[in-house]
Every structure is written in structure tokens, then in C-alpha cells.
Design a protein around this motif. Sequence first.
Motif, short mmCIF file in Angstrom:
data_model
loop_
_atom_site.label_atom_id
_atom_site.label_comp_id
_atom_site.label_asym_id
_atom_site.label_seq_id
_atom_site.Cartn_x
_atom_site.Cartn_y
_atom_site.Cartn_z
N ARG A 164 -5.27 0.17 -7.49
CA ARG A 164 -4.84 -1.23 -7.43
C ARG A 164 -4.78 -1.76 -5.99
O ARG A 164 -5.20 -2.90 -5.73
N MET A 170 2.67 2.02 -3.46
CA MET A 170 1.69 2.35 -4.51
C MET A 170 1.05 3.71 -4.27
O MET A 170 0.80 4.47 -5.21
N ALA A 206 2.91 -7.22 -8.17
CA ALA A 206 2.98 -5.86 -8.72
C ALA A 206 4.41 -5.32 -8.63
O ALA A 206 4.86 -4.59 -9.52
N ARG A 261 -8.18 -2.90 -5.05
CA ARG A 261 -8.54 -4.16 -5.70
C ARG A 261 -7.89 -5.36 -5.00
O ARG A 261 -8.52 -6.39 -4.76
N TYR A 262 -6.61 -5.21 -4.66
CA TYR A 262 -5.88 -6.32 -4.04
C TYR A 262 -6.44 -6.64 -2.65
O TYR A 262 -6.63 -7.81 -2.30
N ASN A 268 0.83 -1.20 0.00
CA ASN A 268 0.00 0.00 0.00
C ASN A 268 0.86 1.25 0.00
O ASN A 268 0.56 2.23 -0.69
N LEU A 290 -0.60 -10.58 -4.46
CA LEU A 290 -0.91 -9.59 -5.49
C LEU A 290 0.03 -8.39 -5.39
O LEU A 290 0.50 -7.85 -6.40
N ASP A 309 -0.98 5.66 -7.05
CA ASP A 309 -1.85 4.59 -7.50
C ASP A 309 -2.58 4.04 -6.28
O ASP A 309 -2.04 3.22 -5.54
#
Length: 456
Positions: free
Chosen positions: A164, A156, A216, A167-168, A153, A212, A161
Motif C-alpha cells: 500500500r 505500514m 489508511a 501505491r500511495y 511508510n 492516502l 504492509d
Amino acid sequence: MTDRSAVDGRVSARTLFGLAFPALGVLVAEPLYLLFDSAVVGRLGALPLAGLAVGGLVLAQVGTQLTFLSYGTTARAARLHGAGRDDDARNEGVQATWLAVVLGLLLILVVQLFANPILSVLGGGGDITAEATTWLRVGVLGTPLILVTLAGNGWMRGVQDTVRPLRYVVAGLALSAVLCPVLVHGLIGVPALGLVGSAVANVIGQAVAAALFVSALMRGPRTRSLRPDLAIIRRQLVLGRDLVLRSFAFQACFLSAVTVASRFGAGAVGAHQVVLQLWNLVALMLDSLAIAAQSLVGAALGAGRGRAASMLASRVTAWSVGFAVVLAGLFAATHGVIPPLFTSDSSTLTSIDSIWWLFVTLIPVAGIVFALDGVLLGAGDAAFLRNATLASAVVGFLPLIWLAAILDWGLPGIWVGLMVFVSLRAVSVVWRTASGAWIRTGTDTVGSRTSTAEGS
């Protein structure tokens, strides 16, 4: 790619809330899942539910005390993103992930060794402790996965971002939500595992989310090795130290508040719990804006634009205060509607009424505090935030809480203490922001003693 208008100090509502809303989704997803988890386990009876509550309290401290893996990584990655060095920003995520794995494994060892004494203190021994121990010995295996998710987290958010990560996290929690009733109650032919099924479901979902985030990190072209870089990890730990101490100050204040509230009777404790949960909801909303501020300000400083970062601080604060005023207005208008949704007990409702307007008044002040907390975190000014929070707790919140107990001020005394705590923090972050001492441009100023001159 960095939003150039934001780097130049111009931030629109679309940019700010476009980052904030997905971040809010990540912040609320876990609490919502825990409510579902509690409902599933609650159908087993009071004892398993109590075991989940006690065991879950221990595990929750992992995420609470080690949030520097998220917030600290955001601050460092944002600067690199602003400088156009996204691969280096991703490397911050790599190093934070290594750190997460090491810390997670250490915590597994500590909890497995000391689970019984820790849970005996919290659960009072007996059957509750036994249930909590059973759950925690399995649930703690997910600790490295939780910390990897925090690190993911962080980097990103740093590269702006926030979609994403949502979503993860939702993917992992959705799988846990499906597995939890199946494993706990033995649905569709699966053997019923009882309380331990809840822990197994949690770990499986956490593994999916962590996988996930790791995937990434590994996708796309790279110029940096995936191996540990001790110099970067050391700087992350310096920043982490300040954020952990700051978090301890919050924990001491709120645990003291609950302890004192219990002296005023069941109605006061119930009222404190209801209004505190509403306060936590407001805090999550405002924290999502602080996360957006952290990312935007860090990027501006990384791009060498100190004055733009100052403009961003002013604009983000204006949006945050405006949003907070709207929230305060909503709670003021629903004064007679919200409390009865939680309880019909007259003593609890009376106690809620005694602190409701203190709660409403506090929200706009919190709008300032959360926004500028985000600004200063984005600048890597964690040492100042640590000192300001500790001082506000020692000078404001804690003395007033214990005076409320000694002088029998009741629940309003506790919430006046909270108002003083938040107000002192507001004064400190406004002063710090206005001083400009936090404006240190460049990419190597977070978690280190070096800085460059202020940018244009």
C-alpha cells in the motif's frame, strides 16, 4: 497478520523479497521523479535548473535528516504487530503523524524566515539564489506532507504492509508528473508558471500521498484515540535523536568526500559523481532488504521470540550477502560497458577505472552492513548504531579523506576511506549481533530504557 514462519525464525526468499521489492519501489520512486522534474525545468534554461538544484538541495535535507519518522516508527510498530497488537501499532503511526505535522510546520516557519541567507550561501547570491528562493518558498509548504508520508511508510512497514505505501507514493508522484509540465510550460490552456509551477506540482502530489496515508490510519476498527499521546511521542523523539545524529555522520562524510574530490580536478569530480550514484543505487537495493529485516525482526521480538530473532538475523544476512555478491558480479562483468554510458571524457573514464574495483569489492561488505543495520534498527538498537557510525566516521572515513587531500592520493584515497568506513561498520554490527545484547523482547523497549527477558 504476522508471517508465523518469520516469527519462528524461518524466512523464505518469497517472504523477504515480497517485503523488500515494494519497499524498493518507494525508495526509488522519488529519485526517478526528481530526474523527470529536472528534465521539465531544464527546458526553461540553465538558470531555472540551477535554482531547482539549489532549492531542492535544501528541501531534500528534510527527508534525509528526519527519516526516523519512517525507520523509528517501523521499529516500534513491528514489535506491536508481532505481539498481535495491530491497533497499537497503528497508534504509533498516529503519533508519528502528529509529530510530522508539528515538525513540518516548524520547518516551514524556519525556512520562510531564513530562506535568503541559507540559499545565498549555497547559491552564491545573485540570480541563482533568487530563482532558488522563489521555488523553495512554495516547495517548503509540502514539508508536513512529506513527513506525514514518512510516518505512514513507517507504521505500514511495521505491520509488514509494503504494498500500500508503494501505491500511495506512486499515486502522488504520478499526479505531480502530469501536473509538472502543464504548470511549468503552460500546456492545455493553463497559464505558464515557470519554475514555481514545479514546486506547485510537487506540493499537490505530496498532498495526495499524505491524504492516502492519513485515510489508511483512520480506516477500520480502533480502540485507541486519534489524539496526541505525549508519552509515545517522547519515546519516538528519543529514538529519532539517535537516528538524526547517525544521519549527520553520513552527511559529513559524503560532503567531505565531494569537497576533497574537487581538489583533484574535473575528471575526478565527474568520476566520483558517477560511481557514487551507482553506489547509491546499490545502497537503495540493499536498504530495501534492511527494511524487510527491520519489520521481521521487530515482529519476532514483539512476539517474545528472542532466539527466532537471532535466527532471522543470520538468514537475512545470508540472503543480503548473496544478493550483494550477485550485484558485485554484474558490475564486475560490465566494467567496460557502464562507465561509457555516462561520459566520453577520457580523464573521467580514467578516474572511474581507478576506483571501479574498490567499488565492486565494497558491495558484498555492504550486504552485511545493510542487513544487520536493519536487524538492529528492528530491535530499536539505534543508540549503538549511532555510536558505531560516528566512531567509524571519525576513526576511518574522515581522516583518510583529508589525508588523501594532503598527501595527494587522488580519488582512490577517498574510496579507500569509504571502504574503511563500511568495513568498520561491518565489524561493529557483526560484533553487536553476535553478542546478543540487542535481543530485548516485548513491546516497550524501543525508545525507552525498559526491557524484558529474552524470549525462547
